[in-house]
Write a protein that holds these residues in place. Structure first.
Motif, PDB file in Angstrom:
ATOM      1  N   SER A 138       9.302   3.600 -10.647  1.00 40.59           N
ATOM      2  CA  SER A 138       9.648   3.250  -9.275  1.00 40.59           C
ATOM      3  C   SER A 138      10.968   3.859  -8.826  1.00 40.59           C
ATOM      4  O   SER A 138      11.343   3.735  -7.653  1.00 40.59           O
TER       5      SER A 138
ATOM      6  N   TRP B 263       7.499  -2.064   1.158  1.00 36.76           N
ATOM      7  CA  TRP B 263       7.755  -0.669   0.782  1.00 36.76           C
ATOM      8  C   TRP B 263       7.391   0.338   1.865  1.00 36.76           C
ATOM      9  O   TRP B 263       7.787   1.501   1.773  1.00 36.76           O
TER      10      TRP B 263
ATOM     11  N   GLN C   5       0.621   4.412  -6.517  1.00 38.87           N
ATOM     12  CA  GLN C   5       0.533   3.154  -5.779  1.00 38.87           C
ATOM     13  C   GLN C   5      -0.814   2.455  -5.969  1.00 38.87           C
ATOM     14  O   GLN C   5      -0.890   1.227  -5.951  1.00 38.87           O
TER      15      GLN C   5
ATOM     16  N   TYR D 286       0.910   2.604   3.884  1.00 36.55           N
ATOM     17  CA  TYR D 286       1.958   3.581   4.162  1.00 36.55           C
ATOM     18  C   TYR D 286       1.725   4.453   5.389  1.00 36.55           C
ATOM     19  O   TYR D 286       2.419   5.451   5.575  1.00 36.55           O
TER      20      TYR D 286
ATOM     21  N   ALA E 272       2.478  -4.757   0.684  1.00 39.76           N
ATOM     22  CA  ALA E 272       3.052  -3.473   0.296  1.00 39.76           C
ATOM     23  C   ALA E 272       3.672  -2.772   1.505  1.00 39.76           C
ATOM     24  O   ALA E 272       4.754  -2.165   1.408  1.00 39.76           O
TER      25      ALA E 272
ATOM     26  N   SER F 259      11.200  -4.964   4.607  1.00 36.00           N
ATOM     27  CA  SER F 259      11.838  -3.768   4.067  1.00 36.00           C
ATOM     28  C   SER F 259      13.277  -3.655   4.560  1.00 36.00           C
ATOM     29  O   SER F 259      13.766  -4.477   5.343  1.00 36.00           O
TER      30      SER F 259
END
Length: 416
Positions: free
Chosen positions: A235, A154, A110, A66, A150, A160
């Motif tokens: 989620s 996300w 996460q 992230y 991921a 995405s």
């Protein structure tokens, strides 16, 4: 100044705790399906994953997933928030918030996804893999397969809503609510690759590998179902209507999947089994994961029933094609994960084909599933051969003796 939302924070802390419970639940599920002389090793593969991934996620896992700086849309800069630097406090020394939620709470949520995803793979490797090699693989795989996936799905990467697949059809974006690609396709493909590379158990095709403790299996399935409400409803990132929809869809699809699996067993074998019911639970949970927020409860009945039936049929493919997917990770997680991901193209209430949305959503879902398959397969092959010098397999003699005694110097039951 943004203020903390205590309701959302409480909901996400509970959800994270529920998802964490899934990994011990998986240990019971897999442990019960194993033979008596390998149950501890099977459970230890899940608990060992808790240790390895739990540490790695704090060091570089969150940042790779992230971080704001994206490397080619594939993974985040692992050094941007290494050790959660910059992910806990803001410049004023207050807890960093994102939509009223402390970012550190999201880190915990996460991390539990990363842990359970790696642990899922272990079911394909029962009774024959060195524990140290498994832990090394787990560290490498979560770094080079899970964290990038991921980020792609996300974290604003290639798969995405900000990626190139959102430009194919107007108003159509990739949908993966809680991890059809990131978790289940990813782990299912890895399980298939490892089963092919590592090879079969010494007695595969000759020995009847019966579950040694079916109550353990059913307990594990129950814990997985309970934890999955954190997985899916959590989620939604709020205790709101979307979380409620995800909760109801998760229950409904799973219930339908039990019936789908048992129906196949009844027609094919003449009996409906407890192992089938427990496996149907997992198949339904897997299938609804990517779709939980985008389909209706009625649609979830169809999705779950088909997932249960497909997985019940798919688990027999290992005997036809000769790969030893010991505890049916491929037949359940890969097959149901694929079905759940592409079924969104038919069942999504806003963009699905059955609701007048055209073929666009199905095409996008099929493409992101294909990319996930290829990515997971290539990365897993590379990592599997990277750890090959450590030795994947215990000897045939040790396998016959029992991996619990060989790897852990323990036995699950004192029968003397």
């Amino acid at each position: 100044m943004e203020e903390i939302n205590y309701g959302t924070t409480a909901w996400m802390l509970v959800s994270a705790s529920l998802v964490l419970l899934m990994t011990p639940g998986l240990a019971f599920f897999y442990g019960g399906m194993s033979r008596q002389k390998s149950v501890l090793n099977m459970m230890m593969m899940s608990f060992g994953t808790l240790g390895v991934v739990g540490v790695i996620y704090v060091l570089w896992g969150w940042s790779m997933s992230y971080a704001e700086e994206s490397i080619g849309g594939i993974f985040g800069n692992p050094f941007e928030q290494f050790g959660l630097n910059g992910a806990i406090y803001d410049s004023a020394g207050e807890y960093l918030l994102d939509g009223g939620l402390p970012v550190i709470v999201d880190v915990g949520f996460q991390a539990t996804f990363a842990i359970i995803t790696v642990a899922l793979i272990s079911g394909a490797l029962a009774e024959r893999v060195k524990f140290g090699t498994w832990l090394t693989f787990a560290a490498l795989w979560v770094t080079f397969a899970f964290f990038p996936m991921a980020h792609m799905v996300w974290g604003g990467g290639l798969l995405s809503e900000d990626g190139p697949f959102s430009d194919l059809f107007e108003g159509i974006e990739p949908i993966d609510f809680a991890g059809g690609t990131v978790v289940h396709i990813n782990a299912g493909v890895a399980a298939l690759v490892l089963a092919l590379i590592i090879g079969k158990r010494a007695g595969f095709g000759k020995t009847a590998y019966r579950p040694h403790n079916l109550p353990f299996v059913m307990l594990g399935a129950a814990l997985l179902w309970f934890g999955w409400f954190g997985f899916n409803a959590g989620s939604a990132y709020a205790a709101d209507g979307e979380a409620g929809l995800a909760w109801v869809n998760t229950t409904t699809a799973t219930a339908a999947a039990i019936l789908g699996w048992l129906l196949v067993e009844r027609i094919r074998d003449g009996k409906a089994t407890s192992l089938g019911a427990a496996s149907g639970i997992v198949a339904g949970l897997v299938a609804i994961t990517p779709a939980a927020g985008s389909i209706s409860p009625v649609g979830s009945i169809a999705l779950g029933a088909i997932a249960g039936a497909l997985s019940a049929l798919a688990v027999g493919l290992k005997f036809k094609f000769g790969y030893d997917d010991s505890l049916d990770v491929v037949g359940v997680h890969l097959v149901a994960g694929l079905w759940g991901t592409v079924a969104i193209g038919f069942l999504a209430t806003e963009t699905g084909l059955f609701y007048g949305g055209g073929i666009g959503q199905f095409v996008v879902q099929a493409l992101i599933a294909l990319v996930a398959i290829v990515f997971a397969a290539v990365v897993t092959v590379i990592i599997a051969y990277m750890v090959m010098p450590l030795g994947w397999r215990i000897s045939d003699e040790d396998e016959h003796r029992g991996i619990d005694e060989v790897e852990h110097a323990e036995s699950a039951y004192d029968l003397a």
